[in-house]
Design a protein around this motif. Sequence first.
Motif, PDB file in Angstrom:
ATOM      1  N   PHE A 216       4.174  -0.418  55.941  1.00 44.80           N
ATOM      2  CA  PHE A 216       5.560  -0.655  55.524  1.00 44.80           C
ATOM      3  C   PHE A 216       5.986  -2.085  55.872  1.00 44.80           C
ATOM      4  CE2 PHE A 216      10.263   0.220  56.272  1.00 44.80           C
ATOM      5  CZ  PHE A 216      10.563   0.104  54.931  1.00 44.80           C
ATOM      6  N   TRP A 217       5.471  -2.561  57.007  1.00 43.27           N
ATOM      7  CA  TRP A 217       5.821  -3.917  57.425  1.00 43.27           C
ATOM      8  C   TRP A 217       5.239  -4.954  56.449  1.00 43.27           C
ATOM      9  CZ3 TRP A 217       3.192  -8.298  58.722  1.00 43.27           C
ATOM     10  CH2 TRP A 217       3.982  -9.328  59.241  1.00 43.27           C
ATOM     11  N   ILE A 218       4.004  -4.717  55.965  1.00 45.28           N
ATOM     12  CA  ILE A 218       3.413  -5.653  54.981  1.00 45.28           C
ATOM     13  C   ILE A 218       4.291  -5.704  53.735  1.00 45.28           C
ATOM     14  CG2 ILE A 218       1.474  -5.977  53.363  1.00 45.28           C
ATOM     15  CD1 ILE A 218      -0.417  -5.323  55.613  1.00 45.28           C
ATOM     16  N   LEU A 219       4.806  -4.535  53.319  1.00 43.76           N
ATOM     17  CA  LEU A 219       5.723  -4.523  52.181  1.00 43.76           C
ATOM     18  C   LEU A 219       6.969  -5.358  52.519  1.00 43.76           C
ATOM     19  CD1 LEU A 219       6.111  -3.288  49.345  1.00 43.76           C
ATOM     20  CD2 LEU A 219       7.358  -1.419  50.423  1.00 43.76           C
ATOM     21  N   ASN A 220       7.457  -5.233  53.764  1.00 42.28           N
ATOM     22  CA  ASN A 220       8.587  -6.052  54.222  1.00 42.28           C
ATOM     23  C   ASN A 220       8.265  -7.539  54.146  1.00 42.28           C
ATOM     24  OD1 ASN A 220      11.094  -4.954  56.129  1.00 42.28           O
ATOM     25  ND2 ASN A 220       9.582  -3.423  55.535  1.00 42.28           N
ATOM     26  N   MET A 221       7.055  -7.871  54.589  1.00 41.34           N
ATOM     27  CA  MET A 221       6.633  -9.280  54.582  1.00 41.34           C
ATOM     28  C   MET A 221       6.645  -9.812  53.146  1.00 41.34           C
ATOM     29  SD  MET A 221       2.925 -10.734  55.811  1.00 41.34           S
ATOM     30  CE  MET A 221       1.933 -10.084  54.460  1.00 41.34           C
ATOM     31  N   LEU A 222       6.112  -9.006  52.217  1.00 42.10           N
ATOM     32  CA  LEU A 222       6.025  -9.463  50.821  1.00 42.10           C
ATOM     33  C   LEU A 222       7.399  -9.474  50.155  1.00 42.10           C
ATOM     34  CD1 LEU A 222       2.701  -7.672  49.858  1.00 42.10           C
ATOM     35  CD2 LEU A 222       3.046 -10.086  50.431  1.00 42.10           C
ATOM     36  N   ARG A 223       8.219  -8.468  50.455  1.00 45.65           N
ATOM     37  CA  ARG A 223       9.593  -8.484  49.924  1.00 45.65           C
ATOM     38  C   ARG A 223      10.331  -9.710  50.457  1.00 45.65           C
ATOM     39  NH1 ARG A 223      11.457  -2.141  50.724  1.00 45.65           N
ATOM     40  NH2 ARG A 223      10.549  -1.330  48.799  1.00 45.65           N
ATOM     41  N   GLY A 224      10.140  -9.966  51.753  1.00 46.76           N
ATOM     42  CA  GLY A 224      10.834 -11.100  52.380  1.00 46.76           C
ATOM     43  C   GLY A 224      10.451 -12.428  51.742  1.00 46.76           C
ATOM     44  N   GLN A 225       9.191 -12.554  51.343  1.00 43.35           N
ATOM     45  CA  GLN A 225       8.730 -13.820  50.755  1.00 43.35           C
ATOM     46  C   GLN A 225       9.153 -13.964  49.299  1.00 43.35           C
ATOM     47  OE1 GLN A 225       6.936 -16.359  52.146  1.00 43.35           O
ATOM     48  NE2 GLN A 225       6.717 -15.434  54.160  1.00 43.35           N
ATOM     49  N   SER A 226       9.591 -12.848  48.682  1.00 38.27           N
ATOM     50  CA  SER A 226       9.811 -12.842  47.236  1.00 38.27           C
ATOM     51  C   SER A 226      11.232 -13.246  46.852  1.00 38.27           C
ATOM     52  CB  SER A 226       9.575 -11.434  46.682  1.00 38.27           C
ATOM     53  OG  SER A 226       8.305 -10.992  47.052  1.00 38.27           O
ATOM     54  N   ASP A 227      11.349 -13.718  45.626  1.00 39.05           N
ATOM     55  CA  ASP A 227      12.677 -14.021  45.066  1.00 39.05           C
ATOM     56  C   ASP A 227      13.128 -12.889  44.155  1.00 39.05           C
ATOM     57  OD1 ASP A 227      12.747 -16.769  46.143  1.00 39.05           O
ATOM     58  OD2 ASP A 227      11.005 -17.005  44.847  1.00 39.05           O
ATOM     59  N   GLY A 228      12.195 -12.049  43.732  1.00 37.57           N
ATOM     60  CA  GLY A 228      12.535 -10.915  42.880  1.00 37.57           C
ATOM     61  C   GLY A 228      11.546  -9.777  43.106  1.00 37.57           C
ATOM     62  N   ILE A 229      12.023  -8.548  42.901  1.00 39.28           N
ATOM     63  CA  ILE A 229      11.161  -7.369  43.029  1.00 39.28           C
ATOM     64  C   ILE A 229      11.282  -6.570  41.740  1.00 39.28           C
ATOM     65  CG2 ILE A 229      10.742  -5.216  44.284  1.00 39.28           C
ATOM     66  CD1 ILE A 229      12.033  -6.531  46.745  1.00 39.28           C
ATOM     67  N   ILE A 230      10.147  -6.324  41.077  1.00 40.70           N
ATOM     68  CA  ILE A 230      10.169  -5.569  39.818  1.00 40.70           C
ATOM     69  C   ILE A 230       9.892  -4.093  40.101  1.00 40.70           C
ATOM     70  CG2 ILE A 230       9.033  -5.243  37.581  1.00 40.70           C
ATOM     71  CD1 ILE A 230       8.546  -8.204  37.431  1.00 40.70           C
ATOM     72  N   ILE A 231      10.764  -3.252  39.572  1.00 38.92           N
ATOM     73  CA  ILE A 231      10.642  -1.817  39.805  1.00 38.92           C
ATOM     74  C   ILE A 231      10.933  -1.069  38.506  1.00 38.92           C
ATOM     75  CG2 ILE A 231      13.035  -1.564  40.644  1.00 38.92           C
ATOM     76  CD1 ILE A 231      10.025   0.133  42.244  1.00 38.92           C
ATOM     77  N   GLY A 232      10.343   0.133  38.377  1.00 33.09           N
ATOM     78  CA  GLY A 232      10.567   0.946  37.182  1.00 33.09           C
ATOM     79  C   GLY A 232      11.351   2.197  37.533  1.00 33.09           C
ATOM     80  N   SER A 233      11.864   2.866  36.516  1.00 33.85           N
ATOM     81  CA  SER A 233      12.684   4.048  36.778  1.00 33.85           C
ATOM     82  C   SER A 233      11.853   5.180  37.385  1.00 33.85           C
ATOM     83  CB  SER A 233      13.363   4.518  35.495  1.00 33.85           C
ATOM     84  OG  SER A 233      12.379   4.743  34.512  1.00 33.85           O
ATOM     85  N   GLY A 234      10.524   5.214  37.092  1.00 35.89           N
ATOM     86  CA  GLY A 234       9.672   6.270  37.658  1.00 35.89           C
ATOM     87  C   GLY A 234       9.792   6.301  39.170  1.00 35.89           C
TER      88      GLY A 234
END
Length: 318
Positions: free
Chosen positions: A94-112
């Motif tokens: 979960f922390w790695i996801l935090n690290m990558l979210r933190g570095q990002s300017d946008g997060i792409i997600i789908g309705s699924g």
Amino acid sequence: MALPEMVFDAEEIRLKRIVDHTALLGYEEAGFVCGKIDQVYGPLAFRKKPEGRPLVYASYVMSVDGKIAFMDNEVGPLIAQNNYLDPNGALADFWILNMLRGQSDGIIIGSGTLIKEPNYSGSAYDRDILDARRAAGKPLAPWTVIVTRSGQNIPFHNPVFQCEEVPFLIATSPVGYQSLIKDLPKDHVLLPVCQNEDDQETIRRVIRNCPDKIAVFVSGNEDEPDSSALMKVLDAMGMEKVLVESPAYCHHLMQKKLLHEIFINTSCVFVGGQATGIGSSETPFLSTDHPHCDIVSIHLHQTNFLYTRYCFRYDVMP
Ligand SMILES: NC(=O)c1ccc[n+]([C@@H]2O[C@H](COP(=O)([O-])OP(=O)(O)OC[C@H]3O[C@@H](n4cnc5c(N)ncnc54)[C@H](OP(=O)(O)O)[C@@H]3O)[C@@H](O)[C@H]2O)c1
């Protein structure tokens, strides 16, 4: 609703880096300075952003047989959380996801994912990463970018839509737009297709002038949006790094050769059966024509979690 913050203990989630090909593969752009990342993961470097589109990477946790959700409870993160042998390895996932979210300017997600994960709130929670992000001059939260062909069934009651700090953009097709406008919970503003510098300036102006409206981008034909056009708009919005959390769109971006990297955390549990994998509802690649990868790095936590990073190579022929 304010963005939640969490404290992660660096010692508990510290990872052992067992393979590092970053220098070999030409990863020379450092992310923003963050002591916690150095402590837990080691140096985090990226390749140069391509011209006219962001650097795009995806991140998932999967079982040893490549499943990203159990069938009886389809909340994806349970693949890590229900690895009872190594709770801290799950936290590290979960922390790695935090690290990558933190570095990002946008997060792409789908309705699924938004539907199957009713608590999804798509942001970094680690206080140290958030502090480093702010110190680097980035806004608290990256943009949430929702991709939809149909424009239907977006769960607007989801927490991600309730956080004032999270700006969001919905990218859809012409057919999807007709459905979407019936459901949007507040006013929206349309972003133009980006073909030149004037369009880039218009996009930036529209975003600046309408902070309280939902940004909507319509592209493509009939019910098929144009992902290449979306990448140009994200670039014009100033996004340098974009994280893809939608499994179906991740597959689509590989088909379009627009996905640069994938971070795959393997939780050593087995799921089996017809459970969801990345792009399991999409047309599979052919035995003679499919994306290849180079291994960028591999980390371990105890004997129960493996954290791999790959970069894609397209057009590899026999
Ligand atoms: N283990 C993990 O790391 C992880 C991570 C994320 C998700 N998951 C799990 O994966 C499951 C969801 O997977 P999923 O693949 O069904 O969900 P998803 O990718 O989040 O959403 C699928 C939706 O995305 C839209 N979409 C797909 N391709 C598109 C394209 N080319 N252009 C525009 N829109 C497009 C479509 O929306 P419309 O129907 O509106 O057209 C489609 O129904 C859930 O169980 C979730 O918990 C696991």
